[in-house]
Design a protein around this motif. Structure first.
Motif, PDB file in Angstrom:
ATOM      1  N   GLU A  84     -23.110 -14.455  -4.117  1.00  0.00           N
ATOM      2  CA  GLU A  84     -23.415 -16.150  -3.322  1.00  0.00           C
ATOM      3  C   GLU A  84     -24.609 -16.874  -2.619  1.00  0.00           C
ATOM      4  N   ASP A  85     -25.400 -17.765  -3.120  1.00  0.00           N
ATOM      5  CA  ASP A  85     -26.538 -18.165  -1.877  1.00  0.00           C
ATOM      6  C   ASP A  85     -26.114 -18.129  -0.885  1.00  0.00           C
ATOM      7  N   ALA A  86     -25.142 -19.237  -0.901  1.00  0.00           N
ATOM      8  CA  ALA A  86     -23.865 -19.910   0.188  1.00  0.00           C
ATOM      9  C   ALA A  86     -23.903 -18.812   1.004  1.00  0.00           C
ATOM     10  N   VAL A  87     -22.758 -17.923   0.646  1.00  0.00           N
ATOM     11  CA  VAL A  87     -22.615 -16.188   1.468  1.00  0.00           C
ATOM     12  C   VAL A  87     -23.706 -15.752   2.388  1.00  0.00           C
ATOM     13  N   ARG A  88     -24.717 -15.716   0.909  1.00  0.00           N
ATOM     14  CA  ARG A  88     -26.140 -14.906   1.991  1.00  0.00           C
ATOM     15  C   ARG A  88     -26.736 -15.407   3.016  1.00  0.00           C
ATOM     16  N   ARG A  89     -26.912 -17.093   2.804  1.00  0.00           N
ATOM     17  CA  ARG A  89     -26.934 -17.779   3.803  1.00  0.00           C
ATOM     18  C   ARG A  89     -26.092 -17.363   4.942  1.00  0.00           C
ATOM     19  N   ARG A  90     -24.958 -17.704   5.190  1.00  0.00           N
ATOM     20  CA  ARG A  90     -24.209 -17.769   6.499  1.00  0.00           C
ATOM     21  C   ARG A  90     -24.512 -15.853   6.391  1.00  0.00           C
ATOM     22  N   ILE A  91     -24.788 -15.177   5.794  1.00  0.00           N
ATOM     23  CA  ILE A  91     -24.916 -13.696   6.400  1.00  0.00           C
ATOM     24  C   ILE A  91     -26.057 -13.887   7.465  1.00  0.00           C
ATOM     25  N   VAL A  92     -27.307 -14.335   7.093  1.00  0.00           N
ATOM     26  CA  VAL A  92     -28.557 -13.852   7.398  1.00  0.00           C
ATOM     27  C   VAL A  92     -28.610 -15.035   8.619  1.00  0.00           C
ATOM     28  N   ALA A  93     -28.187 -16.200   9.031  1.00  0.00           N
ATOM     29  CA  ALA A  93     -27.849 -17.659   9.917  1.00  0.00           C
ATOM     30  C   ALA A  93     -28.703 -17.059  11.514  1.00  0.00           C
ATOM     31  N   ARG A  94     -29.568 -18.075  11.791  1.00  0.00           N
ATOM     32  CA  ARG A  94     -29.680 -16.957  12.443  1.00  0.00           C
ATOM     33  C   ARG A  94     -28.912 -18.308  14.273  1.00  0.00           C
ATOM     34  N   GLU A  95     -28.737 -18.665  13.767  1.00  0.00           N
ATOM     35  CA  GLU A  95     -27.659 -19.804  14.315  1.00  0.00           C
ATOM     36  C   GLU A  95     -25.900 -18.836  14.512  1.00  0.00           C
ATOM     37  N   ALA A  96     -26.005 -17.895  14.073  1.00  0.00           N
ATOM     38  CA  ALA A  96     -24.481 -17.053  14.001  1.00  0.00           C
ATOM     39  C   ALA A  96     -24.444 -16.633  15.087  1.00  0.00           C
ATOM     40  N   THR A 125     -19.505  -8.903   7.407  1.00  0.00           N
ATOM     41  CA  THR A 125     -20.120  -8.008   7.570  1.00  0.00           C
ATOM     42  C   THR A 125     -20.845  -7.073   6.576  1.00  0.00           C
ATOM     43  N   PHE A 126     -22.800  -7.073   7.055  1.00  0.00           N
ATOM     44  CA  PHE A 126     -22.732  -6.051   5.793  1.00  0.00           C
ATOM     45  C   PHE A 126     -23.378  -4.735   5.871  1.00  0.00           C
ATOM     46  N   LEU A 127     -23.342  -4.424   4.663  1.00  0.00           N
ATOM     47  CA  LEU A 127     -23.363  -2.873   5.518  1.00  0.00           C
ATOM     48  C   LEU A 127     -24.791  -2.528   4.417  1.00  0.00           C
ATOM     49  N   VAL A 128     -25.419  -1.266   4.723  1.00  0.00           N
ATOM     50  CA  VAL A 128     -25.913  -0.550   3.258  1.00  0.00           C
ATOM     51  C   VAL A 128     -26.525   0.629   4.159  1.00  0.00           C
ATOM     52  N   ALA A 129     -27.027   1.736   3.455  1.00  0.00           N
ATOM     53  CA  ALA A 129     -27.560   2.824   3.101  1.00  0.00           C
ATOM     54  C   ALA A 129     -28.901   3.157   4.356  1.00  0.00           C
ATOM     55  N   VAL A 130     -29.433   4.236   4.969  1.00  0.00           N
ATOM     56  CA  VAL A 130     -30.666   4.341   5.744  1.00  0.00           C
ATOM     57  C   VAL A 130     -31.816   4.213   4.835  1.00  0.00           C
ATOM     58  N   ASP A 131     -31.404   4.423   3.228  1.00  0.00           N
ATOM     59  CA  ASP A 131     -32.634   4.571   1.907  1.00  0.00           C
ATOM     60  C   ASP A 131     -32.599   2.971   1.602  1.00  0.00           C
ATOM     61  N   GLY A 132     -31.891   2.281   1.997  1.00  0.00           N
ATOM     62  CA  GLY A 132     -31.836   0.982   1.172  1.00  0.00           C
ATOM     63  C   GLY A 132     -30.907   0.723   0.062  1.00  0.00           C
ATOM     64  N   SER A 133     -29.974   1.159  -0.440  1.00  0.00           N
ATOM     65  CA  SER A 133     -28.552   1.638  -1.446  1.00  0.00           C
ATOM     66  C   SER A 133     -27.727   1.444  -0.457  1.00  0.00           C
ATOM     67  N   ARG A 134     -26.508   1.705  -1.929  1.00  0.00           N
ATOM     68  CA  ARG A 134     -25.032   0.428  -1.233  1.00  0.00           C
ATOM     69  C   ARG A 134     -24.640  -0.647  -0.568  1.00  0.00           C
ATOM     70  N   GLY A 135     -25.002  -1.147  -0.829  1.00  0.00           N
ATOM     71  CA  GLY A 135     -25.822  -2.558  -0.511  1.00  0.00           C
ATOM     72  C   GLY A 135     -23.639  -3.593   0.132  1.00  0.00           C
ATOM     73  N   GLU A 136     -23.019  -3.966   0.480  1.00  0.00           N
ATOM     74  CA  GLU A 136     -21.705  -3.947   0.660  1.00  0.00           C
ATOM     75  C   GLU A 136     -22.124  -5.153   1.727  1.00  0.00           C
ATOM     76  N   ALA A 137     -21.428  -6.348   1.415  1.00  0.00           N
ATOM     77  CA  ALA A 137     -21.293  -7.104   2.233  1.00  0.00           C
ATOM     78  C   ALA A 137     -19.612  -7.740   1.601  1.00  0.00           C
ATOM     79  N   TYR A 152     -17.784  -7.809  -1.489  1.00  0.00           N
ATOM     80  CA  TYR A 152     -19.244  -8.311  -2.357  1.00  0.00           C
ATOM     81  C   TYR A 152     -19.958  -6.899  -2.561  1.00  0.00           C
ATOM     82  N   VAL A 153     -20.422  -6.745  -4.067  1.00  0.00           N
ATOM     83  CA  VAL A 153     -20.905  -5.190  -4.197  1.00  0.00           C
ATOM     84  C   VAL A 153     -21.286  -5.424  -5.025  1.00  0.00           C
ATOM     85  N   ALA A 154     -22.706  -4.653  -5.011  1.00  0.00           N
ATOM     86  CA  ALA A 154     -23.864  -4.894  -6.472  1.00  0.00           C
ATOM     87  C   ALA A 154     -22.941  -4.635  -7.667  1.00  0.00           C
TER      88      ALA A 154
END
Length: 168
Positions: A84-96, A125-137, A152-154
């Motif tokens: 969902e674009d709206a959720v992604r934009r909310r997660i990365v928002a600079r004003e948050a 909350t966004f979680l990611v493994a050190v190698d960039g895998s296992r992204g979950e929000a 959200y999980v891939a």
């Protein structure tokens, strides 16, 4: 001499762009934007620091000139996990409102944020493994979800889980 005065008028009439009985071009009305593209690293521009270098820093803080969500592997994991674009934009928002990035109990790197003046009811909350895998929000909006959050999980549909999003 009179012919010289009429020449600009004739040129304007020829360039009027009138299309007679032709239908209007509706290309703009039917335009569909391209889908979101996966980020690709620029050849020879590998990150010199691991994702774990962001622990203790805020998501907008740069490490070697690159913010957390601007890293190729982090942005790729976020796009994979959250459809969902709206959720992604909310997660990365600079004003948050955000807290320093932390290492979660499972070893992944986590960034937590919330809506200004409403952290208890709208947070993520966004979680990611050190190698960039296992992204979950995780996304929580008490007004629409009550005491549950959407995860959200891939590769799978969002799931509801009890409680807020993890903060540390």
């Amino acid at each position: 001499m009179r012919a010289l005065h009429l020449t600009p008028l004739l040129l304007l009439a020829a360039c009027s762009g009138g299309n007679g009985d032709k239908p209007a071009d509706n290309a703009a009305a039917t335009f569909v934007p391209p889908p979101t593209q996966m980020p690709k690293p620029i050849p020879g521009q590998a990150h010199s620091n691991p994702i774990s270098a962001y622990v203790g820093k805020y998501p907008g803080d740069a490490v070697d000139g690159v913010g957390f969500y601007d890293r190729t592997e982090v942005s790729r994991a976020l796009i994979d996990a959250v459809g969902e674009d709206a959720v992604r934009r909310r997660i990365v928002a600079r004003e948050a409102v955000s807290v320093p990035i932390f290492k979660a109990a499972d070893g992944r790197i986590a960034a937590h944020g919330c809506a200004p003046h409403n952290c208890a009811d709208v947070n993520w909350t966004f979680l990611v493994a050190v190698d960039g895998s296992r992204g979950e929000a995780c996304y929580h909006d008490a007004g629409t979800m009550g005491q549950a959050s959407r995860w959200y999980v891939a590769g799978s549909a969002p799931q509801r889980r009890p409680g807020d999003c993890p903060q540390e």
